[in-house]
Write a protein that holds these residues in place. Structure first.
Motif, short mmCIF file in Angstrom:
data_model
loop_
_atom_site.label_atom_id
_atom_site.label_comp_id
_atom_site.label_asym_id
_atom_site.label_seq_id
_atom_site.Cartn_x
_atom_site.Cartn_y
_atom_site.Cartn_z
N ILE A 137 0.82 -1.22 0.00
CA ILE A 137 0.00 0.00 0.00
C ILE A 137 0.86 1.27 0.00
CG2 ILE A 137 -1.79 1.37 1.18
CD1 ILE A 137 -3.00 -1.17 2.25
N VAL A 138 1.89 1.35 0.86
CA VAL A 138 2.66 2.60 0.96
C VAL A 138 3.44 2.91 -0.30
CG1 VAL A 138 2.84 2.50 3.47
CG2 VAL A 138 4.60 1.43 2.09
N GLU A 139 3.63 1.92 -1.16
CA GLU A 139 4.31 2.20 -2.43
C GLU A 139 3.48 3.13 -3.31
OE1 GLU A 139 4.44 -0.64 -5.44
OE2 GLU A 139 2.45 -1.48 -5.04
N HIS A 144 -0.01 6.96 3.67
CA HIS A 144 -0.38 5.78 4.44
C HIS A 144 0.70 5.42 5.45
CE1 HIS A 144 -2.95 2.37 5.14
NE2 HIS A 144 -1.92 1.54 5.07
N LYS A 145 0.28 4.87 6.60
CA LYS A 145 1.19 4.46 7.66
C LYS A 145 0.96 2.99 7.99
CE LYS A 145 2.55 8.79 8.45
NZ LYS A 145 3.93 9.28 8.22
N VAL A 146 2.03 2.33 8.39
CA VAL A 146 1.95 0.92 8.78
C VAL A 146 2.64 0.78 10.14
CG1 VAL A 146 2.49 -1.47 8.15
CG2 VAL A 146 2.12 0.25 6.36
N PHE A 170 6.21 1.95 9.12
CA PHE A 170 6.53 2.00 7.69
C PHE A 170 5.70 3.11 7.06
CE2 PHE A 170 7.38 -2.69 8.17
CZ PHE A 170 8.73 -2.64 7.84
N ASP A 171 6.30 3.85 6.14
CA ASP A 171 5.57 4.80 5.31
C ASP A 171 6.28 4.91 3.98
OD1 ASP A 171 7.81 6.42 5.78
OD2 ASP A 171 6.80 7.60 7.33
N HIS A 172 5.91 5.90 3.18
CA HIS A 172 6.49 6.00 1.83
C HIS A 172 8.00 6.22 1.88
CE1 HIS A 172 6.17 6.48 -2.50
NE2 HIS A 172 6.98 7.51 -2.42
#
Length: 428
Positions: A137-139, A144-146, A170-172
């Motif tokens: 998703i963050v790609e 977006h955040k993980v 995780f993020d972009h």
């Protein structure tokens, strides 16, 4: 407080109350869901699960995903897509085996998520520290955040997160995290959530602008409804400390109450009131609303900002780990960022405050803050679809050192002009 100022403040308060009433309706927008990776470190393998919000996943893969479709026609595609964007590598550079189990749909934080069981195995059968690479998703979604948590009590396919620690986000920009293999420590979770707090305030133009509006009049004193230079630098520094402390106390109180579920308010009215807090503090910077008004404003509206901070904890899922560690770490990150802002700007403001240029500088900066706050209020009230000043705000937040250097340059130039004027007067 003068009549014109009182009327203007009253108008803003009435507008805020009206907006809060409207926005608390069922039409309020639901906050964007976030992903999560929950890990359990064992001796021979790492178990866990991946939680993917369907609305964000749908955008990332450009498909209209439904609960039935995720478990039917789109099942193979989504599992393949997810697997391609998760990998693990040992510290020796050797790849580890990553396998996803059968996906299910589960409601998490009132939002449907596609959940995959996760298993990670080292090639030699002994789990050591490794790097987890992840960009599901963050790609595609920059915002977006993980959230990633590590626990040590994985049982029957359900990770018990009460004692889990927050490993990171995780993020972009961040797609690799180092995962320790030894027993978890509260210090790691504390440091990770402190980093999230630093990032949130450092990237939050509204929180930073509110703090700046409070700091502008801090080196001054209100006398006869007007701002005057403080009689001494010591008194000016004391007032600055009072402002920072008042804001910290205010937001820390509601952050703790809201994060523990004792207070629960809709997000949109809170964000609207934050915009209002900037407007009120900007008006106060132009003309004092009350003696020591910036301390009262910092305390009162600090309570509102704390609700927004708590909302981030909930939205990011940071409370999936230890809530106490999360609160302490997140709050420390907020305070460190605020102190950094004070350290960068206040020396220059203290110098500028003792020059004849400060009134114009103070009013100009306050007007800019007032314009930004009104724009935010309109956007958050859904009265406008976009913020016309967003690009300017993004640039300013992204270049804090340039802002600090510019203010320092203005302070140095103003001090120099004042010194030359005093020398010329002495010669005559």
């Amino acid at each position: 407080m003068t009549k014109p100022t009182y009327r203007l403040l009253t108008a803003f308060l009435l507008a805020a109350l009206l907006l809060a009433g409207v926005l608390a309706s069922p039409a309020e927008a639901h906050p964007m869901a976030t992903s999560a990776v929950l890990l359990d470190i064992g001796d021979e393998r790492v178990d866990g699960e991946v939680q993917l919000p369907l609305d964000r996943l749908s955008i990332a893969v450009s498909r209209d995903l439904t609960r039935d479709g995720v478990l039917g026609a789109d099942r193979a595609f989504l599992k393949s897509y997810t697997a391609q964007h998760i990998s693990a590598v040992g510290k020796d550079g050797e790849p580890w085996t990553v396998e996803l189990g059968t996906g299910t749909v589960r409601s998490i934080d009132a939002s449907p998520h596609l959940v995959y069981p996760l298993e990670i195995r080292p090639p030699d059968g002994e789990v050591t520290a490794f790097d987890l690479r992840y960009d599901v998703i963050v790609e595609e979604l920059l915002t977006h955040k993980v959230i990633v948590t590590v626990g040590y009590d994985f049982d029957r396919g359900i990770l018990k997160t009460d004692d889990a620690e927050t490993l990171g986000v995780f993020d972009h920009a961040t797609k690799t995290l180092s995962v320790p293999a030894d027993e978890g420590s509260w210090l790691r979770g504390f440091a990770a959530t402190a980093g999230v707090g630093i990032e949130h305030v450092g990237e939050g133009a509204d929180h930073l602008l509110f703090l700046l509006m409070l700091l502008i009049p801090a080196p001054l004193v209100a006398t006869g409804g007007r701002w005057q230079v403080a009689p001494s630098r010591r008194r000016a520094i004391t007032r600055i400390l009072h402002v920072v402390t008042a804001f910290a106390v205010g937001h820390s109180l509601t952050l703790a109450l809201a994060a523990t579920g004792m207070i629960d308010l809709p997000t949109r009215p809170v964000e609207t009131l934050i915009a209002l807090s900037i407007a009120v503090s900007a008006i106060h910077a132009i003309r004092p609303l009350a003696a020591r008004g910036e301390v009262l404003i910092a305390t009162g509206f600090g309570l509102i900002h704390g609700l927004a901070f708590a909302s981030l904890i909930t939205d990011l899922g940071l409370d999936r780990g230890s809530l106490l560690t999360t609160l302490l770490g997140f709050n420390l990150g907020i305070e460190l960022t605020q102190l950094l802002v004070v350290a960068l700007l206040m020396p220059s403001l203290l110098v500028l405050a003792r020059t004849r240029f400060y009134p114009a500088f103070r009013v100009a900066l306050a007007v800019i803050g007032l314009v930004f706050s009104v724009s935010w209020m309109l956007e958050r009230a859904a009265l406008t679809s976009t913020d016309p000043f967003e690009s300017v705000q993004t640039w300013l937040v992204g270049h804090p050192l340039w802002v600090a250097v510019t203010v320092a340059g203005l302070a140095a130039a103003a001090h120099g002009v004042g010194a030359r004027a005093r020398e010329a007067a002495a010669e005559h």
